[in-house]
Design a protein around this motif. Sequence first.
Motif, PDB file in Angstrom:
ATOM      1  N   ARG A 126      -9.216  -3.896  -5.734  1.00  0.00           N
ATOM      2  CA  ARG A 126      -9.964  -2.716  -5.284  1.00  0.00           C
ATOM      3  C   ARG A 126     -11.479  -2.940  -5.325  1.00  0.00           C
ATOM      4  O   ARG A 126     -12.214  -2.234  -4.646  1.00  0.00           O
ATOM      5  CB  ARG A 126      -9.603  -1.504  -6.145  1.00  0.00           C
ATOM      6  CG  ARG A 126      -8.201  -0.998  -5.932  1.00  0.00           C
ATOM      7  CD  ARG A 126      -7.885   0.199  -6.835  1.00  0.00           C
ATOM      8  NE  ARG A 126      -6.476   0.513  -6.760  1.00  0.00           N
ATOM      9  CZ  ARG A 126      -5.606   0.350  -7.768  1.00  0.00           C
ATOM     10  NH1 ARG A 126      -6.003  -0.087  -8.954  1.00  0.00           N
ATOM     11  NH2 ARG A 126      -4.343   0.647  -7.587  1.00  0.00           N
ATOM     12  N   ASP A 183      -4.557  -5.286  -9.520  1.00  0.00           N
ATOM     13  CA  ASP A 183      -4.817  -4.230  -8.535  1.00  0.00           C
ATOM     14  C   ASP A 183      -6.257  -3.738  -8.629  1.00  0.00           C
ATOM     15  O   ASP A 183      -6.908  -3.506  -7.606  1.00  0.00           O
ATOM     16  CB  ASP A 183      -3.844  -3.069  -8.723  1.00  0.00           C
ATOM     17  CG  ASP A 183      -2.398  -3.462  -8.438  1.00  0.00           C
ATOM     18  OD1 ASP A 183      -2.170  -4.547  -7.852  1.00  0.00           O
ATOM     19  OD2 ASP A 183      -1.503  -2.694  -8.824  1.00  0.00           O
ATOM     20  N   PHE A 194       0.873  -1.164   0.000  1.00  0.00           N
ATOM     21  CA  PHE A 194       0.000   0.000   0.000  1.00  0.00           C
ATOM     22  C   PHE A 194       0.914   1.217   0.000  1.00  0.00           C
ATOM     23  O   PHE A 194       1.794   1.331   0.855  1.00  0.00           O
ATOM     24  CB  PHE A 194      -0.919   0.004   1.224  1.00  0.00           C
ATOM     25  CG  PHE A 194      -1.907  -1.129   1.205  1.00  0.00           C
ATOM     26  CD1 PHE A 194      -3.099  -1.007   0.511  1.00  0.00           C
ATOM     27  CD2 PHE A 194      -1.637  -2.314   1.857  1.00  0.00           C
ATOM     28  CE1 PHE A 194      -4.005  -2.055   0.471  1.00  0.00           C
ATOM     29  CE2 PHE A 194      -2.533  -3.367   1.837  1.00  0.00           C
ATOM     30  CZ  PHE A 194      -3.719  -3.237   1.137  1.00  0.00           C
ATOM     31  N   THR A 195       0.722   2.110  -0.962  1.00  0.00           N
ATOM     32  CA  THR A 195       1.627   3.249  -1.097  1.00  0.00           C
ATOM     33  C   THR A 195       1.169   4.475  -0.313  1.00  0.00           C
ATOM     34  O   THR A 195       1.967   5.381  -0.101  1.00  0.00           O
ATOM     35  CB  THR A 195       1.813   3.621  -2.578  1.00  0.00           C
ATOM     36  OG1 THR A 195       0.536   3.968  -3.130  1.00  0.00           O
ATOM     37  CG2 THR A 195       2.429   2.466  -3.357  1.00  0.00           C
ATOM     38  N   GLN A 196      -0.099   4.490   0.101  1.00  0.00           N
ATOM     39  CA  GLN A 196      -0.614   5.627   0.862  1.00  0.00           C
ATOM     40  C   GLN A 196      -1.181   5.128   2.187  1.00  0.00           C
ATOM     41  O   GLN A 196      -2.183   4.398   2.207  1.00  0.00           O
ATOM     42  CB  GLN A 196      -1.699   6.370   0.071  1.00  0.00           C
ATOM     43  CG  GLN A 196      -1.187   7.014  -1.206  1.00  0.00           C
ATOM     44  CD  GLN A 196      -0.115   8.059  -0.918  1.00  0.00           C
ATOM     45  OE1 GLN A 196      -0.280   8.944  -0.075  1.00  0.00           O
ATOM     46  NE2 GLN A 196       1.008   7.957  -1.620  1.00  0.00           N
ATOM     47  N   ASP A 250      -5.037   3.676   2.868  1.00  0.00           N
ATOM     48  CA  ASP A 250      -5.864   3.925   1.689  1.00  0.00           C
ATOM     49  C   ASP A 250      -5.812   2.668   0.825  1.00  0.00           C
ATOM     50  O   ASP A 250      -4.812   2.394   0.177  1.00  0.00           O
ATOM     51  CB  ASP A 250      -5.317   5.135   0.931  1.00  0.00           C
ATOM     52  CG  ASP A 250      -6.041   5.421  -0.373  1.00  0.00           C
ATOM     53  OD1 ASP A 250      -6.935   4.642  -0.771  1.00  0.00           O
ATOM     54  OD2 ASP A 250      -5.698   6.427  -1.010  1.00  0.00           O
ATOM     55  N   ASN A 259      -0.745  -1.899  -4.611  1.00  0.00           N
ATOM     56  CA  ASN A 259       0.110  -2.036  -5.781  1.00  0.00           C
ATOM     57  C   ASN A 259       0.793  -3.401  -5.729  1.00  0.00           C
ATOM     58  O   ASN A 259       1.590  -3.659  -4.827  1.00  0.00           O
ATOM     59  CB  ASN A 259       1.152  -0.920  -5.817  1.00  0.00           C
ATOM     60  CG  ASN A 259       2.040  -0.986  -7.039  1.00  0.00           C
ATOM     61  OD1 ASN A 259       2.192  -2.021  -7.670  1.00  0.00           O
ATOM     62  ND2 ASN A 259       2.637   0.140  -7.367  1.00  0.00           N
ATOM     63  N   SER A 262      -4.693   2.469  -2.826  1.00  0.00           N
ATOM     64  CA  SER A 262      -3.266   2.624  -3.147  1.00  0.00           C
ATOM     65  C   SER A 262      -2.556   1.281  -3.278  1.00  0.00           C
ATOM     66  O   SER A 262      -1.334   1.238  -3.413  1.00  0.00           O
ATOM     67  CB  SER A 262      -2.583   3.488  -2.087  1.00  0.00           C
ATOM     68  OG  SER A 262      -2.378   2.766  -0.867  1.00  0.00           O
ATOM     69  N   ASN A 291     -10.846   2.843   3.392  1.00  0.00           N
ATOM     70  CA  ASN A 291      -9.736   2.766   4.340  1.00  0.00           C
ATOM     71  C   ASN A 291      -9.784   1.512   5.186  1.00  0.00           C
ATOM     72  O   ASN A 291     -10.852   1.011   5.518  1.00  0.00           O
ATOM     73  CB  ASN A 291      -9.759   3.968   5.291  1.00  0.00           C
ATOM     74  CG  ASN A 291      -9.520   5.256   4.572  1.00  0.00           C
ATOM     75  OD1 ASN A 291      -8.486   5.430   3.939  1.00  0.00           O
ATOM     76  ND2 ASN A 291     -10.486   6.151   4.631  1.00  0.00           N
TER      77      ASN A 291
END
Length: 177
Positions: free
Chosen positions: A71, A67, A31-33, A55, A60, A58, A83
């Motif tokens: 989601r 991805d 997760f990048t965020q 998030d 990846n 996010s 979230n």
Amino acid sequence: MAATKWALDLSHSELGFKIKHMMISNVTGKFTQFDVEAGTEGDDFSNAKVVANVDVASINTNNEQRDEHLRNADFFGAETHPNMKFVSTKVERVDDDTFTLYGDLTIKDTTKPVQLTVEDNGVATDPWGNVKAGFSISGKINRKDWGINYNAALETGGVMLGEELKLQGEVQLVKQA
């Protein structure tokens, strides 16, 4: 001792996972965020209060088609549940460098208790005078406990995805003034 607030240094942190694929290998992702806040007494994390928000959009895994599937409602349902949240409930010191962090993890409106192993990597001051604390985090959860049940049967027997997710993270926090 004074209460201390700590904020995430996202550029020096990461949050990842592994899951069995076809029961023969692992697929990794991240997760990048995400955000992490902690409250301590001074620089002592043995009684820290930790809150993390992730998030889910996010995610990846280095495969955009996968991805997008992760989601959607088969997995995280990012449109309606944007979230994931972790709120600590207790910290237990295992030894000089290790804690067990207990807390409640919420995914898709389902909250379940989890425990994470946290390696305390220490506190240091960077060249600009910022006090930082570093931690390595690991744990395991069963995705079905949070209603993430999607799977596919394989012609050879077995299923496409394992139930267990291995979590790993590297978190650097910055002491707030």
